[in-house]
Design an enzyme around this catalytic site. Structure first.
Site, short mmCIF file in Angstrom:
data_model
loop_
_atom_site.label_atom_id
_atom_site.label_comp_id
_atom_site.label_asym_id
_atom_site.label_seq_id
_atom_site.Cartn_x
_atom_site.Cartn_y
_atom_site.Cartn_z
CE LYS A 193 -27.79 39.34 45.54
NZ LYS A 193 -28.09 40.79 45.88
C1 LIG Z 1 -28.85 42.22 46.16
C2 LIG Z 1 -30.02 42.62 45.81
C3 LIG Z 1 -30.17 44.20 45.38
C4 LIG Z 1 -28.99 44.96 45.84
O1 LIG Z 1 -27.64 44.55 45.32
P1 LIG Z 1 -26.66 45.38 46.15
O2 LIG Z 1 -25.47 44.85 45.36
O3 LIG Z 1 -26.52 44.34 47.35
O4 LIG Z 1 -26.70 46.87 46.41
C5 LIG Z 1 -31.31 44.94 44.83
N1 LIG Z 1 -32.36 43.68 44.47
C6 LIG Z 1 -32.34 42.63 44.92
C7 LIG Z 1 -33.46 41.58 44.75
C8 LIG Z 1 -31.15 41.88 45.34
O5 LIG Z 1 -31.26 40.50 45.79
#
Ligand SMILES: *Cc1c(COP(=O)(O)O)cnc(C)c1O
Length: 382
Positions: A193
């Site tokens: 992210k």
């Molecule tokens: C990455 C992601 C999540 C979940 O986050 P995690 O930290 O992997 O649990 C939820 N929604 C979207 C759109 C994502 O890209």
């Protein structure tokens, strides 16, 4: 066994996404390891404070993942069994699983094909008597403005829980940071992210009551801190709770990364604009717009004809293309909530995510676009 001290090769176009380290992470992790406090600790609380200051909000509640953030935020908003939560089908499956984990049901909504985001109109059309929350997904990092239906949602006591997993650092059209909208906003600090803790997430609460609730929820329903519990012969469990703390080890990574976020912003914007300019010469493709001047782009998605063939061709020549996302309403686990979603279904066969991460160079962007041009025109990406 000892770990070889050689650095791994710099990742390139073969990776669709990958983390980027600034070099300060290891030292901060080592300090936490030496401290012996690996769970929720003052390192976690320092990180929370830093994120809150960065966003210009009162408080932030750090949790173990973006999925945990969504689940805890929905529960804090009072969502539970018998309720319906509006969510775009075009999202990572985590959004839907977080809704199901509360006992509520998802109601899938369609998206604007230009932004891949849902709109006030689409949300309004999909509302039912059972809707208790709406979960807009800030696709690619783009802020979503539900202001035109804010009063309506308010009257009906429908909460907005933003899935801002892609959108850390982005701003809306009024110049406000995502997270400062006054709604419950959920971030992911997962490995790829915009801001990473390795694993982690956070909720921006609407008010101090939300914040208290979320702090109890993330800690198994206990109200006292670890330090207070250690100084007493008992502890109190006051309600529902989950095991969702942000480990100090992960918070240390986040602290190191946040200190360099300006660099992340600049690199991601430059790469996205480089893609945009290079792709302008390809008449058959359309770039999904992330509002780059206000966003910190998380994805670079194009719509291409004959996507599966282009995907295979790009992969064959070593370009790490991906697909974000296969629609959720067509997944076996979620198909009982399927509705007709024309834009989502149409886009599902066209979208292609190009390599996008901070190790990427401008040369990598141009190589990717050249390979895409060849795959489109001759069926051969070499
Ligand atoms: C990455 C992601 C999540 C979940 O986050 P995690 O930290 O992997 O649990 C939820 N929604 C979207 C759109 C994502 O890209």
């Amino acid at each position: 066994m000892t770990l070889a001290p050689t650095a791994p090769a710099r990742p390139g176009v073969e990776r669709n996404a990958t983390p980027y380290l600034y070099g300060t992470e290891l030292g901060l992790i080592a300090e936490v390891l030496a401290s012996g406090q690996y769970g929720h600790s003052d390192v976690t609380e320092t990180f929370e404070r830093q994120v809150a200051d960065f966003l210009g909000v009162q408080e932030v509640v750090a949790v173990s993942s973006g999925t945990a953030a969504l689940h805890a935020a929905l529960v804090a908003a009072g969502v539970g069994s018998g309720d319906e939560v509006l969510v775009p089908s075009m999202t990572f499956c985590a959004s839907v699983q977080a809704i199901l984990a509360t006992g509520a049901e998802p109601r899938f909504v369609d998206i604007d094909p230009h932004t891949m985001c849902t709109t006030p109109d689409l949300v309004q059309e999909a509302l039912t008597d059972r809707t208790t929350a709406v979960m807009p997904v800030l696709f690619g990092g783009r802020a979503i403005d539900l202001a035109p239906i804010a009063d309506l949602l308010d009257q009906r006591k429908i909460a907005i829980v933003e899935d801002a997993a892609h959108a850390f650092g982005s701003h809306d059209r009024n110049g406000r940071p995502v997270g400062a909208s006054g709604h419950l906003t959920c971030f992911s600090f997962g490995p790829i992210k915009n801001l990473t803790c390795g694993q982690g997430g956070a909720v921006v609460p609407r008010n101090p009551e939300d914040a208290d609730r979320l702090r109890t929820l993330r800690l198994l329903g206990m109200v006292e801190s670890a330090a207070t519990r250690a100084a007493s012969t008992t502890y109190q469990v006051t309600g529902t709770g989950f095991r969702y703390p942000l480990s100090a080890l992960n918070a240390a990574i986040g602290t190191a990364q946040l200190a360099h976020f300006e660099e992340a912003t600049a690199v991601r914007r430059t790469l996205w604009r480089t893609y945009r300019d290079a792709l302008a010469g390809l008449p058959d493709i359309e770039l999904v717009d992330v509002d780059v001047d206000r966003s910190v782009p998380h994805l670079c998605v194009v719509k291409v004809p004959d996507r599966d063939r282009v995907w295979a061709e790009m992969r064959r020549v070593g370009i790490g293309v991906g697909v974000h996302y296969p629609p959720n309403h067509l997944q076996p686990a979620f198909e009982r909530w399927a509705r007709l979603l024309p834009a989502t279904e149409h886009l599902a066969g066209q979208i292609l995510t190009l390599p996008f991460h901070q190790h990427l160079t401008e040369d990598g962007v141009h190589r990717t676009v050249a390979a895409l041009r060849r795959a489109l025109t001759t069926g051969d990406a070499r």
